[in-house]
Design a protein around this motif. Structure first.
Motif, PDB file in Angstrom:
ATOM      1  N   GLY A  46      -2.861 -11.767  -1.374  1.00 36.99           N
ATOM      2  CA  GLY A  46      -3.989 -12.046  -0.493  1.00 36.99           C
ATOM      3  C   GLY A  46      -3.967 -13.453   0.060  1.00 36.99           C
ATOM      4  N   CYS A  47      -3.581 -14.407  -0.758  1.00 36.83           N
ATOM      5  CA  CYS A  47      -3.481 -15.807  -0.308  1.00 36.83           C
ATOM      6  C   CYS A  47      -2.369 -15.968   0.717  1.00 36.83           C
ATOM      7  CB  CYS A  47      -3.219 -16.725  -1.495  1.00 36.83           C
ATOM      8  SG  CYS A  47      -4.572 -16.817  -2.673  1.00 36.83           S
ATOM      9  N   ARG A  48      -1.238 -15.367   0.427  1.00 39.08           N
ATOM     10  CA  ARG A  48      -0.076 -15.523   1.316  1.00 39.08           C
ATOM     11  C   ARG A  48      -0.308 -14.884   2.684  1.00 39.08           C
ATOM     12  NH1 ARG A  48       6.157 -13.453   0.538  1.00 39.08           N
ATOM     13  NH2 ARG A  48       6.871 -14.383   2.474  1.00 39.08           N
ATOM     14  N   TYR A  49      -0.934 -13.698   2.699  1.00 45.86           N
ATOM     15  CA  TYR A  49      -1.069 -12.943   3.948  1.00 45.86           C
ATOM     16  C   TYR A  49      -2.486 -13.003   4.526  1.00 45.86           C
ATOM     17  CZ  TYR A  49       3.497 -10.976   2.830  1.00 45.86           C
ATOM     18  OH  TYR A  49       4.832 -10.812   2.552  1.00 45.86           O
ATOM     19  N   ASN A  53      -9.581 -11.607   9.364  1.00 39.43           N
ATOM     20  CA  ASN A  53     -10.232 -10.550  10.137  1.00 39.43           C
ATOM     21  C   ASN A  53      -9.762  -9.141   9.769  1.00 39.43           C
ATOM     22  OD1 ASN A  53      -7.678 -10.750  11.195  1.00 39.43           O
ATOM     23  ND2 ASN A  53      -8.334 -10.783  13.330  1.00 39.43           N
ATOM     24  N   LYS A  54      -8.858  -9.051   8.805  1.00 42.14           N
ATOM     25  CA  LYS A  54      -8.416  -7.747   8.292  1.00 42.14           C
ATOM     26  C   LYS A  54      -7.744  -7.955   6.947  1.00 42.14           C
ATOM     27  CE  LYS A  54      -4.179  -7.761  11.043  1.00 42.14           C
ATOM     28  NZ  LYS A  54      -3.368  -7.014  12.000  1.00 42.14           N
ATOM     29  N   SER A  55      -7.484  -6.854   6.277  1.00 39.33           N
ATOM     30  CA  SER A  55      -6.925  -6.920   4.932  1.00 39.33           C
ATOM     31  C   SER A  55      -5.541  -7.561   4.926  1.00 39.33           C
ATOM     32  CB  SER A  55      -6.826  -5.513   4.331  1.00 39.33           C
ATOM     33  OG  SER A  55      -6.104  -5.542   3.117  1.00 39.33           O
ATOM     34  N   PRO A  56      -5.301  -8.510   4.015  1.00 44.40           N
ATOM     35  CA  PRO A  56      -3.959  -9.086   3.893  1.00 44.40           C
ATOM     36  C   PRO A  56      -2.915  -8.050   3.464  1.00 44.40           C
ATOM     37  CG  PRO A  56      -5.443 -10.011   2.232  1.00 44.40           C
ATOM     38  CD  PRO A  56      -6.255  -9.116   3.108  1.00 44.40           C
ATOM     39  N   ALA A  59      -0.852  -6.908   6.392  1.00 42.48           N
ATOM     40  CA  ALA A  59       0.195  -7.848   6.810  1.00 42.48           C
ATOM     41  C   ALA A  59       1.405  -7.768   5.876  1.00 42.48           C
ATOM     42  CB  ALA A  59      -0.365  -9.268   6.846  1.00 42.48           C
ATOM     43  N   GLU A  60       1.146  -7.644   4.571  1.00 44.17           N
ATOM     44  CA  GLU A  60       2.260  -7.488   3.629  1.00 44.17           C
ATOM     45  C   GLU A  60       3.015  -6.196   3.926  1.00 44.17           C
ATOM     46  OE1 GLU A  60       3.245  -7.459  -1.174  1.00 44.17           O
ATOM     47  OE2 GLU A  60       1.366  -6.560  -0.475  1.00 44.17           O
ATOM     48  N   ARG A  61       2.275  -5.149   4.221  1.00 45.90           N
ATOM     49  CA  ARG A  61       2.881  -3.849   4.522  1.00 45.90           C
ATOM     50  C   ARG A  61       3.742  -3.925   5.787  1.00 45.90           C
ATOM     51  NH1 ARG A  61      -1.574  -1.359   4.403  1.00 45.90           N
ATOM     52  NH2 ARG A  61      -1.531  -0.856   2.204  1.00 45.90           N
ATOM     53  N   GLU A  62       3.245  -4.640   6.788  1.00 45.30           N
ATOM     54  CA  GLU A  62       4.009  -4.791   8.032  1.00 45.30           C
ATOM     55  C   GLU A  62       5.319  -5.542   7.795  1.00 45.30           C
ATOM     56  OE1 GLU A  62       1.257  -6.689  10.698  1.00 45.30           O
ATOM     57  OE2 GLU A  62      -0.054  -4.930  10.735  1.00 45.30           O
ATOM     58  N   ALA A  69       0.322  -5.342  -3.490  1.00 46.99           N
ATOM     59  CA  ALA A  69      -1.080  -5.552  -3.859  1.00 46.99           C
ATOM     60  C   ALA A  69      -1.861  -4.249  -3.762  1.00 46.99           C
ATOM     61  CB  ALA A  69      -1.709  -6.623  -2.967  1.00 46.99           C
ATOM     62  N   TRP A  70      -1.649  -3.495  -2.681  1.00 47.39           N
ATOM     63  CA  TRP A  70      -2.373  -2.237  -2.501  1.00 47.39           C
ATOM     64  C   TRP A  70      -1.954  -1.200  -3.541  1.00 47.39           C
ATOM     65  CZ3 TRP A  70      -6.516  -0.018  -1.374  1.00 47.39           C
ATOM     66  CH2 TRP A  70      -6.577   1.364  -1.184  1.00 47.39           C
ATOM     67  N   LEU A  71      -0.662  -1.100  -3.822  1.00 45.99           N
ATOM     68  CA  LEU A  71      -0.204  -0.141  -4.823  1.00 45.99           C
ATOM     69  C   LEU A  71      -0.835  -0.439  -6.180  1.00 45.99           C
ATOM     70  CD1 LEU A  71       3.554   0.121  -3.786  1.00 45.99           C
ATOM     71  CD2 LEU A  71       1.772   1.857  -3.481  1.00 45.99           C
TER      72      LEU A  71
END
Length: 193
Positions: A46-49, A53-56, A59-62, A69-71
């Motif tokens: 979360g800090c890195r990405y 205005n949207k979930s980090p 961005a990690e997924r992209e 983090a989501w998994l």
């Protein structure tokens, strides 16, 4: 890294969910909501990405093609529909959404309100959670009863506002949620003296 901004976003989100959960009587869930966001696997991502205005996680997924983090998060938090995806009991080995207990559907509903308020800020309206849901609902694996309840709550919020939907949740949904449910035609088993 934007640790302070990410921490403020988490705390604000948790406070919004807590307030909503408390209004309907889900005190434990209001307090315990999303504690896994403070674990290193979720917090550092979360800090890195962080974008604000949207979930980090997006961005990690992209960047990676998946989000660690989501998994981690979805596997530890029962208010996420993804927690309830399993193989069908029908024997066809298809993945499907299992029926979520009502208290977790309500927490998921509160989570959606809080996320929209957190990211949309002054642009939030009571229609925002419904609009967000409708944008992605075709890919959600939800049990039909879970979908029906979530959609009912989202539409009620959009049409009638928080006060009315929160009262409905307290009085109609959660009033008997803690009690075990027997099929209507089953008989009570009495102990022999």
């Amino acid at each position: 890294m934007k640790a302070w901004q990410h921490l403020k976003t988490i705390v604000h989100h948790k406070n919004l969910v807590r307030q909503g959960c408390f209004k309907v009587g889900l005190y434990r869930q209001g307090l315990m909501h999303d504690w896994s966001k403070y674990t290193p696997v979720e917090f550092l991502v979360g800090c890195r990405y962080y974008q604000g205005n949207k979930s980090p996680n997006n961005a990690e997924r992209e960047e990676k093609g998946y989000s660690t983090a989501w998994l981690h998060h979805k596997g530890r938090n029962k208010h996420h529909l993804e927690y309830w995806i399993d193989y069908s009991a029908k024997g066809d080995r298809q993945m499907t959404g299992m029926r979520m207990p009502e208290k977790y559907v309500v927490e998921m509903f509160m989570d959606r309100i809080a996320a929209c308020k957190n990211y949309q800020k002054e642009h939030y309206t009571d229609r925002s959670p419904l609009a967000y849901y409708e944008h992605g609902k075709d890919h959600y694996m939800l049990h039909k009863e879970t979908r029906k309840l979530l959609e009912k709550l989202l539409h009620m919020l959009a049409d009638e506002g928080e006060e009315k939907v929160f009262r409905y949740i307290r009085v109609k949904i959660l009033k008997n949620a803690g009690r075990s449910r027997r099929p209507k035609n089953s008989k009570k088993i009495r102990k022999k003296a």
